[in-house]
Design a protein around this motif. Structure first.
Motif, PDB file in Angstrom:
ATOM      1  N   LYS A   1       0.849  -1.194   0.000  1.00 53.44           N
ATOM      2  CA  LYS A   1       0.000   0.000   0.000  1.00 53.44           C
ATOM      3  C   LYS A   1       0.884   1.242   0.000  1.00 53.44           C
ATOM      4  O   LYS A   1       1.695   1.439   0.912  1.00 53.44           O
ATOM      5  CB  LYS A   1      -0.913   0.014   1.236  1.00 53.44           C
ATOM      6  N   ILE A   2       0.730   2.067  -1.018  1.00 52.24           N
ATOM      7  CA  ILE A   2       1.611   3.222  -1.150  1.00 52.24           C
ATOM      8  C   ILE A   2       0.895   4.555  -0.930  1.00 52.24           C
ATOM      9  O   ILE A   2       1.527   5.610  -0.927  1.00 52.24           O
ATOM     10  CB  ILE A   2       2.273   3.245  -2.545  1.00 52.24           C
TER      11      ILE A   2
ATOM     12  N   LYS B   1      -0.259   5.174   4.959  1.00 46.29           N
ATOM     13  CA  LYS B   1       0.918   5.430   5.788  1.00 46.29           C
ATOM     14  C   LYS B   1       0.527   6.210   7.043  1.00 46.29           C
ATOM     15  O   LYS B   1       0.977   5.886   8.152  1.00 46.29           O
ATOM     16  CB  LYS B   1       1.968   6.201   4.987  1.00 46.29           C
TER      17      LYS B   1
ATOM     18  N   THR C   1       7.620   0.580   1.649  1.00 41.83           N
ATOM     19  CA  THR C   1       6.740   0.037   0.616  1.00 41.83           C
ATOM     20  C   THR C   1       7.449  -1.074  -0.159  1.00 41.83           C
ATOM     21  O   THR C   1       8.669  -1.069  -0.327  1.00 41.83           O
ATOM     22  CB  THR C   1       6.294   1.142  -0.363  1.00 41.83           C
TER      23      THR C   1
END
Length: 228
Positions: free
Chosen positions: A81-82, A87, A100
């Motif tokens: 998950k970017i 985050k 990541t």
């Protein structure tokens, strides 16, 4: 030797990380689910955790939320998950770092070393004293009332320390069970009620006017002890 817990459901990712860390002098333990990881935290002396987010039964966010109720072990999230929102959520729940996928093993090692240096274990005795005579020694998880040691079972001790570490916060029966027993709670489980009753008896609590553990009906329990 420092112990790293790898929480990852993909063997193709976990295996090379485990092999690399072991070849660099670490002890590496692999958990493939969130609940398995909670159990490993209870069993082993973990120094740092590498945490995937997308996992079956209990995802990384759920694991981290439960972990932070009772532990400050450094956590590095490693995820595909970017998005910034993912985050931010990780950091809000208590993660120390976020990497990541795909990632470099040498960079991962460097980050592990950084966080281990930053968060060295301090084995200092800290005693928390509360009005009414209760004393909690966080170094050895020992409890006393008016100077006399309270004989608690390991689960009772874990429950009471969990409540104290989250003093003033309501902890549900479900969360208490899943953190202390490190397995998914089953509906209608009466285990927590029985253990809380035993703890109260050993604390000599007046159920009509408790000074340590308050029942929040329909929600759970919270520690209300006032510090001396």
């Amino acid at each position: 030797m420092k112990t790293v817990l790898i929480v990852e459901d993909d063997y193709q990712i976990a295996a090379p990380v485990k092999e690399y860390l072991e070849s660099n002098g670490y002890r590496a333990i692999w958990s493939s689910t969130g609940y398995e990881a909670l159990e490993d935290v209870e069993i082993h002396d973990i120094d740092i955790i590498l945490l995937d987010i997308m996992m079956p039964d209990l995802d990384g966010y759920g694991f981290l939320e439960k972990l932070r109720m009772s532990s400050d072990i450094p956590v590095i999230i490693i995820s595909a998950k970017i998005a910034v929102a993912d985050k931010v959520k990780g950091f809000d729940l208590g993660a120390d770092d976020y990497i990541t996928k795909p990632f470099s093993l040498t960079e991962l090692k460097a980050r592990i070393e950084y966080h281990l240096k930053k968060k060295k274990k301090v084995y200092e005795t800290e005693k928390m004293k509360f009005i009414g005579g209760l004393e909690y020694n966080t170094a050895n998880n020992e409890f006393k009332i008016n100077g006399e040691k309270i004989v608690l079972t390991s689960k009772e001790s874990d429950i009471l320390s969990l409540l104290i570490k989250n003093e003033g916060k309501v902890i549900s029966k479900k969360d208490i069970y899943e953190i202390v027993w490190a397995e998914e709670n089953t509906e209608g489980n009466n285990t927590i009620t029985v253990h809380i009753k035993s703890i109260r008896e050993k604390l000599k609590e007046d159920l009509k006017s408790p000074i340590y553990i308050e029942t929040v009906w329909g929600k759970g329990y919270k520690f209300i002890g006032a510090r001396e």
